[in-house]
Design a protein around this motif. Structure first.
Motif, PDB file in Angstrom:
ATOM      1  N   PRO A 184       0.789  -1.233   0.000  1.00  0.00           N
ATOM      2  CA  PRO A 184       0.000   0.000   0.000  1.00  0.00           C
ATOM      3  C   PRO A 184       0.819   1.281   0.000  1.00  0.00           C
ATOM      4  N   ASP A 185       1.994   1.262   0.626  1.00  0.00           N
ATOM      5  CA  ASP A 185       2.792   2.477   0.724  1.00  0.00           C
ATOM      6  C   ASP A 185       3.851   2.602  -0.363  1.00  0.00           C
ATOM      7  N   GLY A 186       3.842   1.699  -1.339  1.00  0.00           N
ATOM      8  CA  GLY A 186       4.760   1.810  -2.464  1.00  0.00           C
ATOM      9  C   GLY A 186       6.217   1.609  -2.093  1.00  0.00           C
ATOM     10  N   GLU A 187       6.485   0.694  -1.159  1.00  0.00           N
ATOM     11  CA  GLU A 187       7.853   0.490  -0.685  1.00  0.00           C
ATOM     12  C   GLU A 187       8.580  -0.632  -1.412  1.00  0.00           C
ATOM     13  N   LEU A 188       7.844  -1.437  -2.170  1.00  0.00           N
ATOM     14  CA  LEU A 188       8.423  -2.624  -2.801  1.00  0.00           C
ATOM     15  C   LEU A 188       8.783  -2.328  -4.252  1.00  0.00           C
ATOM     16  N   ASP A 189      10.046  -2.507  -4.579  1.00  0.00           N
ATOM     17  CA  ASP A 189      10.515  -2.266  -5.952  1.00  0.00           C
ATOM     18  C   ASP A 189      10.927  -3.604  -6.557  1.00  0.00           C
ATOM     19  N   LEU A 190       9.991  -4.239  -7.271  1.00  0.00           N
ATOM     20  CA  LEU A 190      10.255  -5.551  -7.852  1.00  0.00           C
ATOM     21  C   LEU A 190      10.958  -5.404  -9.196  1.00  0.00           C
ATOM     22  N   LEU A 214      -0.127  -8.564  -9.715  1.00  0.00           N
ATOM     23  CA  LEU A 214      -0.917  -7.383  -9.382  1.00  0.00           C
ATOM     24  C   LEU A 214      -0.349  -6.806  -8.091  1.00  0.00           C
ATOM     25  N   ARG A 215       0.336  -5.653  -8.192  1.00  0.00           N
ATOM     26  CA  ARG A 215       0.817  -4.990  -6.976  1.00  0.00           C
ATOM     27  C   ARG A 215      -0.246  -4.001  -6.526  1.00  0.00           C
ATOM     28  N   VAL A 216      -0.697  -4.162  -5.289  1.00  0.00           N
ATOM     29  CA  VAL A 216      -1.757  -3.325  -4.723  1.00  0.00           C
ATOM     30  C   VAL A 216      -1.096  -2.157  -4.001  1.00  0.00           C
ATOM     31  N   VAL A 217      -1.212  -0.961  -4.568  1.00  0.00           N
ATOM     32  CA  VAL A 217      -0.517   0.204  -4.030  1.00  0.00           C
ATOM     33  C   VAL A 217      -1.450   1.414  -4.055  1.00  0.00           C
ATOM     34  N   ARG A 218      -1.355   2.269  -3.063  1.00  0.00           N
ATOM     35  CA  ARG A 218      -2.149   3.491  -3.060  1.00  0.00           C
ATOM     36  C   ARG A 218      -1.704   4.386  -4.210  1.00  0.00           C
ATOM     37  N   ALA A 219      -2.677   4.986  -4.871  1.00  0.00           N
ATOM     38  CA  ALA A 219      -2.371   5.799  -6.048  1.00  0.00           C
ATOM     39  C   ALA A 219      -1.452   6.967  -5.710  1.00  0.00           C
ATOM     40  N   ASP A 220      -1.585   7.528  -4.510  1.00  0.00           N
ATOM     41  CA  ASP A 220      -0.756   8.687  -4.156  1.00  0.00           C
ATOM     42  C   ASP A 220       0.620   8.290  -3.632  1.00  0.00           C
ATOM     43  N   ALA A 221       0.923   6.962  -3.630  1.00  0.00           N
ATOM     44  CA  ALA A 221       2.204   6.497  -3.106  1.00  0.00           C
ATOM     45  C   ALA A 221       3.253   6.286  -4.188  1.00  0.00           C
ATOM     46  N   ILE A 222       2.846   6.347  -5.479  1.00  0.00           N
ATOM     47  CA  ILE A 222       3.799   6.149  -6.570  1.00  0.00           C
ATOM     48  C   ILE A 222       3.562   7.198  -7.649  1.00  0.00           C
ATOM     49  N   ASP A 223       4.606   7.510  -8.389  1.00  0.00           N
ATOM     50  CA  ASP A 223       4.513   8.538  -9.428  1.00  0.00           C
ATOM     51  C   ASP A 223       3.481   8.180 -10.488  1.00  0.00           C
ATOM     52  N   GLY A 234      -9.389  11.083  -7.843  1.00  0.00           N
ATOM     53  CA  GLY A 234     -10.150  10.522  -6.733  1.00  0.00           C
ATOM     54  C   GLY A 234      -9.985   9.037  -6.503  1.00  0.00           C
ATOM     55  N   ALA A 235      -9.208   8.351  -7.332  1.00  0.00           N
ATOM     56  CA  ALA A 235      -8.974   6.918  -7.130  1.00  0.00           C
ATOM     57  C   ALA A 235      -7.987   6.713  -5.980  1.00  0.00           C
ATOM     58  N   VAL A 236      -8.331   5.860  -5.045  1.00  0.00           N
ATOM     59  CA  VAL A 236      -7.463   5.605  -3.894  1.00  0.00           C
ATOM     60  C   VAL A 236      -6.383   4.585  -4.232  1.00  0.00           C
ATOM     61  N   TRP A 237      -6.719   3.590  -5.080  1.00  0.00           N
ATOM     62  CA  TRP A 237      -5.820   2.472  -5.340  1.00  0.00           C
ATOM     63  C   TRP A 237      -5.369   2.445  -6.791  1.00  0.00           C
ATOM     64  N   PHE A 238      -4.151   1.950  -6.983  1.00  0.00           N
ATOM     65  CA  PHE A 238      -3.559   1.827  -8.312  1.00  0.00           C
ATOM     66  C   PHE A 238      -3.160   0.374  -8.531  1.00  0.00           C
ATOM     67  N   MET A 239      -3.523  -0.184  -9.690  1.00  0.00           N
ATOM     68  CA  MET A 239      -3.158  -1.554 -10.044  1.00  0.00           C
ATOM     69  C   MET A 239      -1.879  -1.531 -10.870  1.00  0.00           C
ATOM     70  N   ASP A 240      -0.781  -1.879 -10.224  1.00  0.00           N
ATOM     71  CA  ASP A 240       0.508  -1.988 -10.918  1.00  0.00           C
ATOM     72  C   ASP A 240       0.582  -3.403 -11.485  1.00  0.00           C
ATOM     73  N   TYR A 241       0.199  -3.532 -12.758  1.00  0.00           N
ATOM     74  CA  TYR A 241       0.166  -4.854 -13.379  1.00  0.00           C
ATOM     75  C   TYR A 241       1.438  -5.112 -14.162  1.00  0.00           C
ATOM     76  N   ARG A 242       2.046  -6.275 -13.922  1.00  0.00           N
ATOM     77  CA  ARG A 242       3.245  -6.705 -14.635  1.00  0.00           C
ATOM     78  C   ARG A 242       2.974  -8.056 -15.270  1.00  0.00           C
ATOM     79  N   ASN A 243       3.395  -8.208 -16.517  1.00  0.00           N
ATOM     80  CA  ASN A 243       3.301  -9.496 -17.198  1.00  0.00           C
ATOM     81  C   ASN A 243       4.259 -10.502 -16.559  1.00  0.00           C
TER      82      ASN A 243
END
Length: 289
Positions: free
Chosen positions: A22-28, A49-58, A67-76
């Motif tokens: 959620p806090d965008g601390e994991l850099d895979l 699917l990395r579950v991260v708050r939208a305001d926690a990553i660029d 207004g979206a709280v969550w961001f779906m960081d999808y990686r193949n």
């Protein structure tokens, strides 16, 4: 090595490793993603699917501003970043609801993606995502795939990520495709594309609903049991080929199950919506190399 908590989920067999950050601390790294998705040496999945708050990553700044709280960081599965995933976003929404970080009971849930903010609601099939407007590409693409002989024409459809849809004459040819080999596209789209092979049902339309069967090769993954955005693109392509009388409701059969597609007017433009199940299978911890 640090331990990372994960949940395994899937939408009609299109499976994902869900990682809570959620806090965008994991850099895979790409290699770490590939190992986690490896079906022999990792957890196994078509993507992460990395579950991260939208305001926690660029990458989530625009989504957070809307207004979206969550961001779906999808990686193949190979670690490459993808714009969107129609099955993945339903699984993502199911996860948020299960852990109590969001609710879908009071209306649509807004989720940020690299293809913009998408909204998810509950539906008769499980969950429905509004993929927004789509674009039919003007240039025909020739597709060469193992098992179908001569190259076939494909129609480019953009539903937030790129697709090329190829019509086949019958199920025998669809079943005979060898998608262990990467389909070759000419010209090759700048960022590659998922490739869908479809066979319309006979009759195509029953009770106002069109039906097709599909297999898909996903860029950065290979053949998958299902591809949500690919299902939408396939229905849109067949609708385009069928002409003005074609329906706006479709049922699409994939190896992993059945999904629904509809194309309603939203305001003054037509959107494509995808509906289907989302399943969480198990949770655990994995050592991250």
């Amino acid at each position: 090595m640090p331990l990372v908590a994960f949940t395994k989920g899937h939408g009609t067999g299109n499976d994902f490793v869900i990682v809570s950050d959620p806090d965008g601390e994991l850099d895979l790294s790409d290699d770490q993603v590939a190992v986690l998705c490896d079906r022999r040496f990792g957890i196994g999945g078509d993507g992460i699917l990395r579950v991260v708050r939208a305001d926690a990553i660029d990458e989530g700044a625009d989504a957070a501003a809307s207004g979206a709280v969550w961001f779906m960081d999808y990686r193949n599965a190979d670690g490459s970043r993808a714009e969107m995933c129609g099955n993945g976003i339903r699984v993502f929404a199911r996860y948020l609801a299960e852990v109590g970080w969001a609710t879908l009971d009071d209306g649509p849930l807004a989720i940020g993606t690299r293809a913009g903010v998408k909204t998810v609601t509950r539906s008769d099939l499980g969950f429905e995502v509004d993929l927004g407007p789509w674009r039919v590409e003007p240039q025909e693409v020739l597709v060469r795939a193992r098992g179908i002989g001569a190259p076939r024409p494909g129609l480019g459809i953009d539903v937030g990520n790129p697709h090329v849809v190829v019509a086949l004459p019958d199920e025998r040819e669809l079943d005979g495709l060898d998608l262990t080999a990467v389909p070759q596209l000419h010209p090759e789209p700048p960022h590659g594309a998922n490739v869908e092979f479809v066979v319309p049902s006979d009759p195509l339309v029953r009770d106002g609903v069109g039906t097709i069967r599909m297999r898909v090769f996903e860029r950065g993954v290979g053949e998958t049991l299902s591809c949500g955005t690919g299902v939408a693109a396939a229905a849109l392509a067949v609708r385009d080929w069928a002409g003005a009388a074609a329906p706006d409701h479709w049922t699409v059969e994939v190896p992993g199950g059945t999904l629904g597609v509809r194309m309603p007017l939203v305001g003054d433009e037509r959107h494509v919506l995808l509906s289907g199940p989302a399943t969480l299978v198990y949770s655990g911890e994995v050592a991250l190399a």
